[in-house]
Scaffold this motif. Structure first.
Motif, PDB file in Angstrom:
ATOM      1  N   UNK A   1       5.756  28.330 -80.892  1.00  0.00           N
ATOM      2  CA  UNK A   1       7.245  27.857 -80.788  1.00  0.00           C
ATOM      3  C   UNK A   1       7.396  28.115 -79.395  1.00  0.00           C
ATOM      4  N   UNK A   2       6.821  29.285 -78.749  1.00  0.00           N
ATOM      5  CA  UNK A   2       6.932  29.499 -77.417  1.00  0.00           C
ATOM      6  C   UNK A   2       6.590  28.585 -76.603  1.00  0.00           C
ATOM      7  N   UNK A   3       5.430  28.066 -76.855  1.00  0.00           N
ATOM      8  CA  UNK A   3       4.896  27.151 -76.050  1.00  0.00           C
ATOM      9  C   UNK A   3       5.582  25.677 -76.283  1.00  0.00           C
ATOM     10  N   UNK A   4       6.129  25.589 -77.235  1.00  0.00           N
ATOM     11  CA  UNK A   4       7.032  24.428 -77.449  1.00  0.00           C
ATOM     12  C   UNK A   4       8.081  24.169 -76.525  1.00  0.00           C
ATOM     13  N   UNK A   5       8.636  25.463 -76.023  1.00  0.00           N
ATOM     14  CA  UNK A   5       9.671  25.608 -75.226  1.00  0.00           C
ATOM     15  C   UNK A   5       9.127  25.321 -73.794  1.00  0.00           C
ATOM     16  N   UNK A   6       7.817  25.872 -73.583  1.00  0.00           N
ATOM     17  CA  UNK A   6       7.265  25.870 -72.330  1.00  0.00           C
ATOM     18  C   UNK A   6       6.829  24.589 -71.997  1.00  0.00           C
ATOM     19  N   UNK A   7       6.254  23.757 -72.903  1.00  0.00           N
ATOM     20  CA  UNK A   7       6.013  22.407 -72.494  1.00  0.00           C
ATOM     21  C   UNK A   7       6.811  21.486 -72.165  1.00  0.00           C
ATOM     22  N   UNK A   8       8.216  21.901 -72.636  1.00  0.00           N
ATOM     23  CA  UNK A   8       9.314  20.957 -72.163  1.00  0.00           C
ATOM     24  C   UNK A   8       9.724  21.039 -70.808  1.00  0.00           C
ATOM     25  N   UNK A   9       9.201  22.020 -70.021  1.00  0.00           N
ATOM     26  CA  UNK A   9       9.093  21.998 -68.546  1.00  0.00           C
ATOM     27  C   UNK A   9       8.164  21.138 -67.637  1.00  0.00           C
ATOM     28  N   UNK A  10       7.037  20.547 -68.385  1.00  0.00           N
ATOM     29  CA  UNK A  10       5.940  20.111 -67.793  1.00  0.00           C
ATOM     30  C   UNK A  10       5.370  20.989 -66.834  1.00  0.00           C
ATOM     31  N   UNK A  11       5.130  20.284 -65.755  1.00  0.00           N
ATOM     32  CA  UNK A  11       4.702  21.212 -64.461  1.00  0.00           C
ATOM     33  C   UNK A  11       6.034  21.544 -63.607  1.00  0.00           C
ATOM     34  N   UNK A  12       7.074  20.915 -63.924  1.00  0.00           N
ATOM     35  CA  UNK A  12       7.945  21.217 -62.927  1.00  0.00           C
ATOM     36  C   UNK A  12       9.591  21.830 -63.542  1.00  0.00           C
TER      37      UNK A  12
END
Length: 296
Positions: free
Chosen positions: A141-152
């Motif tokens: 669930x933490x990584x779900x929030x993180x990937x929403x930022x892509x690389x920017x």
């Protein structure tokens, strides 16, 4: 109310709530998935038969701390860099924390895959239960929030695109499997899944990935081919690993002797039943984006 209508209404509410929270703001996205996490922890603790109180409090603390520190650390860094016209990150760097959490999640993912193929496991040790709870439920669930930022920066199109791929894969795996499926994929765990459905889901997910990159993400012309490659690659990851995630949750339910992880969504089951694919895929997609960032 008949079952089909009940299922349609609860499914529509879920999709509307999901899209609204993602599109409205970063904060509403964080809050919704924080709520989903707490419900998922409750359901998983019920499945593996452990006390729910401590895991719920610990999960809430971990999710809130990591998500807020990651998000506001980036905001602070960007603000300071703009003010001093520099690209040097002055705020606290949490990249090492991301690596540690990612390694834990990936190790547990491998353990989950091995667990899927163990025929003789009907009871799970206490230590394994808490390890699964951390690496299979909380960290994704933490990584779900993180990937929403892509690389920017925060980009709702990324997370919406990911869900579109998952829904496409699930839908066409079902349609193809029901239409022409003859060879069982993993009959002991999920009797209805077929190899034909599995492959059909991946093919249509790849097509959806192409359409997402071409018409939804709309990369600049010089990046269009790269965008297509990225999204079709994500589609393959979703098709393969999402199906494995679905099977893993099915095994936990089979051991617990239940059909659904919960009953919060009438006609659909629990939150885990809806998010079993995305939570297993999330750490791998995050790793994929980190590799892209490094290569770039």
């Amino acid at each position: 109310m008949n079952e089909t209508l009940k299922r349609s209404i609860s499914g529509a509410v879920y999709v509307i709530l999901l899209l609204t929270s993602i599109l409205f703001s970063t904060e509403t996205f964080f809050i919704l998935f924080g709520i989903f996490l707490l419900i998922a922890i409750y359901e998983f603790c019920h499945l593996i038969q452990i006390d729910k109180v401590f895991p719920i409090f610990f999960g809430a603390f971990l999710y809130t701390a990591v998500t807020l520190v990651s998000h506001y650390n980036k905001i602070t860094t960007d603000t300071i860099n703009q003010a001093f016209n520099t690209d040097i990150a002055i705020a606290v760097n949490i990249q090492q924390l991301d690596i540690v959490l990612l390694v834990i999640a990936l190790v547990v993912s491998i353990k989950c895959i091995l667990f899927l193929f163990y025929d003789n496991i009907q009871k799970i040790s206490t230590s394994s239960k808490y390890l699964y709870l951390l690496g299979y439920i909380m960290l994704p669930f933490i990584f779900i929030t993180k990937i929403s930022f892509g690389i920017n920066d925060y980009n709702p199109k990324i997370i919406i695109g990911l869900f579109i791929l998952i829904w496409t894969n699930d839908t066409f795996a079902y349609i193809v499997g029901k239409s022409i499926g003859k060879n069982k994929l993993f009959e002991k765990i999920s009797p209805k899944k077929t190899i034909e459905g599995f492959l059909g889901g991946i093919v249509f997910a790849i097509l959806a990935g192409y359409l997402i990159s071409k018409y939804y993400i709309r990369a600049r012309p010089e990046f269009s081919e790269k965008s297509i490659l990225i999204w079709t690659s994500i589609a393959v990851i979703v098709g393969v690993m999402g199906t494995i995630g679905d099977l893993i949750e099915s095994k936990f339910k089979r051991i617990a002797g239940v059909k659904d992880s919960g009953a919060i969504m009438p006609g659909h089951g629990g939150i885990l039943d809806r998010l079993d694919s995305v939570i297993f895929v999330a750490p791998i997609i995050f790793l994929f984006y980190q590799i892209l960032n490094y290569v770039s």
